[in-house]
Design a protein around this motif. Structure first.
Motif, PDB file in Angstrom:
ATOM      1  N   THR A  29      -6.275   0.316  15.006  1.00 40.20           N
ATOM      2  CA  THR A  29      -5.487  -0.920  14.996  1.00 40.20           C
ATOM      3  C   THR A  29      -6.062  -1.911  13.995  1.00 40.20           C
ATOM      4  OG1 THR A  29      -4.887  -0.600  17.319  1.00 40.20           O
ATOM      5  CG2 THR A  29      -4.606  -2.810  16.413  1.00 40.20           C
ATOM      6  N   LYS A  30      -7.384  -2.005  13.948  1.00 37.30           N
ATOM      7  CA  LYS A  30      -8.032  -2.909  12.996  1.00 37.30           C
ATOM      8  C   LYS A  30      -7.802  -2.439  11.556  1.00 37.30           C
ATOM      9  CE  LYS A  30     -11.740  -4.390  16.116  1.00 37.30           C
ATOM     10  NZ  LYS A  30     -13.211  -4.423  16.353  1.00 37.30           N
ATOM     11  N   ILE A  31      -7.872  -1.124  11.341  1.00 34.71           N
ATOM     12  CA  ILE A  31      -7.643  -0.571  10.000  1.00 34.71           C
ATOM     13  C   ILE A  31      -6.196  -0.808   9.573  1.00 34.71           C
ATOM     14  CG2 ILE A  31      -7.571   1.567   8.652  1.00 34.71           C
ATOM     15  CD1 ILE A  31      -9.882   2.600  10.373  1.00 34.71           C
ATOM     16  N   GLN A  32      -5.273  -0.647  10.509  1.00 35.29           N
ATOM     17  CA  GLN A  32      -3.862  -0.882  10.201  1.00 35.29           C
ATOM     18  C   GLN A  32      -3.619  -2.337   9.817  1.00 35.29           C
ATOM     19  OE1 GLN A  32      -2.356   0.658  13.912  1.00 35.29           O
ATOM     20  NE2 GLN A  32      -1.614   2.556  12.960  1.00 35.29           N
ATOM     21  N   ALA A  33      -4.305  -3.254  10.489  1.00 33.50           N
ATOM     22  CA  ALA A  33      -4.162  -4.676  10.160  1.00 33.50           C
ATOM     23  C   ALA A  33      -4.682  -4.952   8.754  1.00 33.50           C
ATOM     24  CB  ALA A  33      -4.907  -5.526  11.192  1.00 33.50           C
TER      25      ALA A  33
END
Length: 359
Positions: free
Chosen positions: A3-7
């Motif tokens: 999720t952090k990488i996608q952000a």
């Protein structure tokens, strides 16, 4: 973590980030069959690395997971009804048509730079967790023996359409793909089901019948291959079918119902460059090699070189001269532009110009 990488990816202009599984062994028979039938044409690099294309951990030793990235490429000012506008271009025999994706900055540079930036941000994000081994990665975008579409579909970026391109329910197929091979194990994303149903629009519309079966493309007949990858003379039987395409072909995407959902890019990089849209063939035929290099600087078009550029234009001009609508083109101007190329040092250019004038 994903999720952090996608952000992070979203801030860099990526439409979606996902994780693909490493086991692509079930894709190997299709790849081997495609190569054995020589459907890759003169693209020798497709066969050069054998099955490494389907084996990420062999291609880049130490790979534990593959991040897949998707980036929309329609220009920011794309209006509703853009597909019909493109069909109108293709029906105008005087206009030389460049594929939509190639009208802006070279996507190889745009995606590669942003993939590298994303990888560096992931490194910072995982710094403590990776000690003492460190972070290693390799980023690709249409630049190495990687089964991009296979990795994309298996990571949930979309499904393979019957034209073999990746389709997404919210974005159609008007996007680029990229990958980051990581020495970090991340859980794979869930794939999605296909939604083409009984539709065969892409197969039916292909001018050269290059899509010989659902998901199976004979590149040797594909206009994108013929105008970009293929060097030398174009088969005379295929020339009349190429219409006014001079770099790439979008027909199978323009007809696809899912592309009514195609999204414009958030980046200025893919905005249309002056001189590449709405141009008549006579003007582009008159470009010297110096002018060609100047006008295509930073564009993916530059890589085909001036000879292939003139070859492609000659085919399109020949098709225009044969057009039944006398008022649609300035025949005298187009013939004059072609005749000026009769003394070109390239035999390939001269051959295609002679063919065009004979039309």
């Amino acid at each position: 973590m994903l999720t952090k990488i996608q952000a992070l990816g979203q801030t860099l202009g990526f439409s979606q980030i996902a994780v693909a599984p490493l086991d692509l062994s079930s894709a190997e028979p299709h790849l081997q069959n495609w190569l054995s039938q020589n459907f890759h044409g003169s693209m020798d690099y497709m066969a050069r690395h054998g099955m490494k294309r389907a084996r990420p951990a062999e291609l880049v030793p130490g790979t534990l997971s593959v991040l897949t990235a998707r980036m929309n490429y329609l220009p920011r000012d794309t209006a509703e009804g853009w597909q019909e506008a493109e069909w109108l271009r293709l029906r105008n025999p005087a206009e030389a048509v460049v594929s939509v994706y190639a009208r802006g900055r070279d996507y190889h540079k745009v995606l590669r730079n942003r993939l590298d930036t994303l990888a560096q941000q992931i490194d910072a994000l995982l710094a403590d967790a990776l000690k003492p081994h460190g972070f290693e990665y390799r980023a690709f975008t249409d630049s190495a023996p990687v089964l991009e579409a296979e990795l994309a579909t298996r990571s949930g970026q979309g499904w393979r359409g019957k034209h073999s391109l990746v389709l997404n329910r919210e974005a159609g197929s008007m996007f680029f793909l990229g990958e980051i091979f990581l020495n970090v194990a991340l859980p794979a994303s869930e794939p999605i089901t296909a939604h083409c149903g009984e539709c065969t629009a892409c197969i039916d519309v292909c001018p050269t019948r290059a899509i010989i079966a659902p998901g199976l493309v004979d590149a040797r007949r594909c206009i994108s291959y013929l105008t970009i990858e293929h060097d030398g003379s174009i088969d005379e039987a295929l020339r009349p079918l190429m219409g006014n395409h001079i770099y790439g072909c979008d027909d199978c995407q323009l007809i696809c119902p899912w592309n009514k959902f195609a999204q414009a890019s958030s980046l200025p990089d893919f905005d249309v460059r002056s001189g590449l849209v709405g141009q008549d063939m006579a003007r582009l035929l008159a470009w010297s090699e110096t002018e060609f290099l100047r006008y295509t600087e930073g564009s993916p078009i530059r890589r085909i070189g001036h000879v292939r550029w003139l070859r492609n234009l000659a085919v399109a001009a020949g098709n225009a001269l044969r057009h039944v609508d006398e008022a649609a083109i300035d025949r005298a101007e187009l013939r004059q532009a072609l005749q000026a190329c009769l003394s070109h040092p390239s035999e390939v250019v001269r051959e295609h110009v002679h063919w065009a004038l004979a039309r």
